[in-house]
Enzyme design. Structure first.
Site, PDB file in Angstrom:
ATOM      1  NE  ARG A 226      51.859  44.880  44.843  1.00  0.00           N
ATOM      2  CZ  ARG A 226      51.081  45.247  45.856  1.00  0.00           C
ATOM      3  NH1 ARG A 226      51.540  45.993  46.805  1.00  0.00           N
ATOM      4  NH2 ARG A 226      49.834  44.842  45.886  1.00  0.00           N
TER       5      ARG A 226
ATOM      6  NE  ARG B 157      40.415  45.077  50.824  1.00  0.00           N
ATOM      7  CZ  ARG B 157      41.660  44.868  50.407  1.00  0.00           C
ATOM      8  NH1 ARG B 157      42.635  44.807  51.279  1.00  0.00           N
ATOM      9  NH2 ARG B 157      41.917  44.714  49.133  1.00  0.00           N
TER      10      ARG B 157
ATOM     11  NE  ARG C 183      44.301  43.801  44.182  1.00  0.00           N
ATOM     12  CZ  ARG C 183      43.468  43.836  45.219  1.00  0.00           C
ATOM     13  NH1 ARG C 183      42.161  43.775  45.013  1.00  0.00           N
ATOM     14  NH2 ARG C 183      43.930  43.934  46.432  1.00  0.00           N
TER      15      ARG C 183
HETATM   16  P1  AP5 Z   1      47.956  47.329  48.140  1.00  0.00           P
HETATM   17  O1  AP5 Z   1      47.171  48.357  48.814  1.00  0.00           O
HETATM   18  O2  AP5 Z   1      49.334  47.035  48.600  1.00  0.00           O
HETATM   19  O3  AP5 Z   1      47.053  46.053  48.060  1.00  0.00           O
HETATM   20  P2  AP5 Z   1      47.384  44.482  48.040  1.00  0.00           P
HETATM   21  O4  AP5 Z   1      48.782  44.021  48.144  1.00  0.00           O
HETATM   22  O5  AP5 Z   1      46.639  44.064  46.850  1.00  0.00           O
HETATM   23  O6  AP5 Z   1      46.916  44.028  49.369  1.00  0.00           O
HETATM   24  P3  AP5 Z   1      45.528  44.322  49.935  1.00  0.00           P
HETATM   25  O7  AP5 Z   1      45.492  45.657  50.598  1.00  0.00           O
HETATM   26  O8  AP5 Z   1      44.488  44.079  48.871  1.00  0.00           O
HETATM   27  O9  AP5 Z   1      45.346  43.125  50.959  1.00  0.00           O
HETATM   28  P4  AP5 Z   1      46.000  42.838  52.363  1.00  0.00           P
HETATM   29  O10 AP5 Z   1      46.916  41.654  52.245  1.00  0.00           O
HETATM   30  O11 AP5 Z   1      46.558  44.084  52.965  1.00  0.00           O
HETATM   31  O12 AP5 Z   1      44.710  42.350  53.126  1.00  0.00           O
HETATM   32  P5  AP5 Z   1      43.801  43.077  54.251  1.00  0.00           P
HETATM   33  O13 AP5 Z   1      44.540  43.157  55.536  1.00  0.00           O
HETATM   34  O14 AP5 Z   1      43.201  44.338  53.722  1.00  0.00           O
HETATM   35  O15 AP5 Z   1      48.106  47.681  46.559  1.00  0.00           O
HETATM   36  C1  AP5 Z   1      47.011  48.072  45.777  1.00  0.00           C
HETATM   37  C2  AP5 Z   1      47.515  48.420  44.379  1.00  0.00           C
HETATM   38  O16 AP5 Z   1      48.438  49.528  44.441  1.00  0.00           O
HETATM   39  C3  AP5 Z   1      48.286  47.329  43.636  1.00  0.00           C
HETATM   40  O17 AP5 Z   1      47.431  46.421  42.987  1.00  0.00           O
HETATM   41  C4  AP5 Z   1      49.132  48.171  42.661  1.00  0.00           C
HETATM   42  O18 AP5 Z   1      48.351  48.611  41.563  1.00  0.00           O
HETATM   43  C5  AP5 Z   1      49.484  49.395  43.486  1.00  0.00           C
HETATM   44  N1  AP5 Z   1      50.765  49.220  44.204  1.00  0.00           N
HETATM   45  C6  AP5 Z   1      50.944  49.300  45.557  1.00  0.00           C
HETATM   46  N2  AP5 Z   1      52.228  49.078  45.871  1.00  0.00           N
HETATM   47  C7  AP5 Z   1      52.876  48.846  44.706  1.00  0.00           C
HETATM   48  C8  AP5 Z   1      54.227  48.520  44.380  1.00  0.00           C
HETATM   49  N3  AP5 Z   1      55.155  48.389  45.334  1.00  0.00           N
HETATM   50  N4  AP5 Z   1      54.550  48.331  43.073  1.00  0.00           N
HETATM   51  C9  AP5 Z   1      53.633  48.460  42.109  1.00  0.00           C
HETATM   52  N5  AP5 Z   1      52.335  48.757  42.341  1.00  0.00           N
HETATM   53  C10 AP5 Z   1      51.949  48.942  43.638  1.00  0.00           C
HETATM   54  O19 AP5 Z   1      42.672  41.955  54.420  1.00  0.00           O
HETATM   55  C11 AP5 Z   1      41.784  41.642  53.377  1.00  0.00           C
HETATM   56  C12 AP5 Z   1      40.371  41.355  53.951  1.00  0.00           C
HETATM   57  O20 AP5 Z   1      40.443  40.167  54.767  1.00  0.00           O
HETATM   58  C13 AP5 Z   1      39.838  42.461  54.886  1.00  0.00           C
HETATM   59  O21 AP5 Z   1      38.450  42.557  54.709  1.00  0.00           O
HETATM   60  C14 AP5 Z   1      40.159  41.957  56.307  1.00  0.00           C
HETATM   61  O22 AP5 Z   1      39.242  42.439  57.264  1.00  0.00           O
HETATM   62  C15 AP5 Z   1      40.017  40.455  56.112  1.00  0.00           C
HETATM   63  N6  AP5 Z   1      40.917  39.693  56.989  1.00  0.00           N
HETATM   64  C16 AP5 Z   1      42.195  39.992  57.306  1.00  0.00           C
HETATM   65  N7  AP5 Z   1      42.714  39.054  58.129  1.00  0.00           N
HETATM   66  C17 AP5 Z   1      41.719  38.133  58.301  1.00  0.00           C
HETATM   67  C18 AP5 Z   1      41.637  36.925  59.031  1.00  0.00           C
HETATM   68  N8  AP5 Z   1      42.678  36.461  59.740  1.00  0.00           N
HETATM   69  N9  AP5 Z   1      40.484  36.227  58.981  1.00  0.00           N
HETATM   70  C19 AP5 Z   1      39.425  36.678  58.245  1.00  0.00           C
HETATM   71  N10 AP5 Z   1      39.434  37.828  57.549  1.00  0.00           N
HETATM   72  C20 AP5 Z   1      40.577  38.549  57.575  1.00  0.00           C
END
Ligand code: AP5
Length: 268
Positions: free
Chosen positions: A122, A161, A205
């Site tokens: 990241r 979500r 974020r």
């Molecule tokens: P992390 O868990 O990695 O979260 P993120 O990158 O913020 O990503 P999300 O999980 O929020 O979203 P996603 O893209 O996976 O979407 P999702 O599939 O759930 O990290 C969380 C935290 O941990 C960070 O902020 C940081 O603090 C820390 N961290 C983690 N790794 C780190 C690193 N390497 N370095 C530093 N800090 C770190 O989908 C979202 C929603 O949309 C869901 O409700 C889903 O059902 C819906 N959805 C999905 N696809 C569709 C579609 N096609 N149409 C409609 N709805 C949809």
């Protein structure tokens, strides 16, 4: 619980002393993927589909932190407590903490079914450390997939979500609702809203992504690994688009890997 055949990723989630259940069968062509994209773009949803259909293991750094956070508080090290504070505010956990955690789990990058890294790397520092480890351990990447979606759609995905407190399946209140409101279709666990999906954390974020993670797009483009995929439409449509972009590259990378191994044998 309907998780038959699903790897519980214990070695990734709990650390190398834990044993995975239902380890994927060794694949002749294991996938090595990194998923990039803003928070909420759907990386976790795609990683789950890629895992279920391609059998590569889903390695999410966010899942490791969340699992640590839901364990008994007295078991948490001061560094992990500090990491969870960053996470709640929507900030990145410091590189040194993340890298120690990933390095400790590097055997997962040799998973016989392949791997899908979700949420890591990241920052440029994390990407450089990962590249050095992969070069050293001869781990091959098929591609780095960057998912792209307009910000207003991202915010709507995050705000709606819901996540299962048991098996961590992800739903959306309107786009992907569960059959029974508030309960997981797969295991009947309770659905909850993540702490970092509050509006003030979402803003932090998204800003953090633009500042620290978006530069990785250029980093992987220069390495010839980047594949950009529109994250619009249904999860299945995005999955088909992803695999469509990756199929020929997968075979090419595998051929290159074989060639490289043959050259190494000849040189030794
Ligand atoms: P992390 O868990 O990695 O979260 P993120 O990158 O913020 O990503 P999300 O999980 O929020 O979203 P996603 O893209 O996976 O979407 P999702 O599939 O759930 O990290 C969380 C935290 O941990 C960070 O902020 C940081 O603090 C820390 N961290 C983690 N790794 C780190 C690193 N390497 N370095 C530093 N800090 C770190 O989908 C979202 C929603 O949309 C869901 O409700 C889903 O059902 C819906 N959805 C999905 N696809 C569709 C579609 N096609 N149409 C409609 N709805 C949809």
């Amino acid at each position: 619980m309907n998780t038959a055949g699903k790897n519980n990723r214990a070695a990734w989630i709990k650390g190398p002393s834990a044993q995975c259940e239902a380890v994927p069968k060794a694949s002749d062509l294991p996938w090595g993927l990194i998923l990039l994209g803003a928070p909420g773009v759907g990386k976790g949803t795609q990683a789950d589909l890629l895992n279920r259909r391609l059998h590569a293991c889903h390695l999410s750094t966010g899942d490791v932190f969340r699992a640590a956070g839901s364990s008994d508080d007295c078991e948490l090290s001061p560094i992990m407590k500090e990491a969870l504070g960053f996470m709640r505010r929507g900030e990145l956990v410091p590189d040194s903490t993340v890298w120690d955690m990933v390095q400790e789990r590097s055997a997962c990058l040799h998973c016989p079914g392949g791997f899908i890294l979700d949420g890591f790397p990241r920052t440029l520092g994390q990407a450089q450390s990962l590249k050095a480890l992969m070069d050293r351990e001869e781990i091959w990447l098929t591609a780095v997939v960057s998912y792209e979606l307009p910000t207003d759609e991202i915010v709507a995905r995050l705000a709606g979500r819901r996540t299962c407190d048991q098996c961590k399946s992800v739903y959306h209140v309107t786009e992907r609702p569960p059959r029974v409101e508030g309960h997981c279709d797969r295991c009947e666990g309770k659905l909850f809203q993540r702490e970092d999906d509050r509006p003030e954390s979402i803003k932090v974020r998204l800003e953090t992504y633009d500042r620290s993670t978006a530069p990785l797009i250029e980093f992987y483009k220069k390495l010839g690994l980047l594949v950009q995929v529109a994250a619009t439409g249904s999860p299945d449509e995005i999955f088909d688009r992803t695999v469509g972009e990756l199929a020929s590259r997968h075979v090419r990378v595998f051929a290159h890997k074989l060639l490289n191994a043959a050259e190494n044998r000849r040189d030794s």
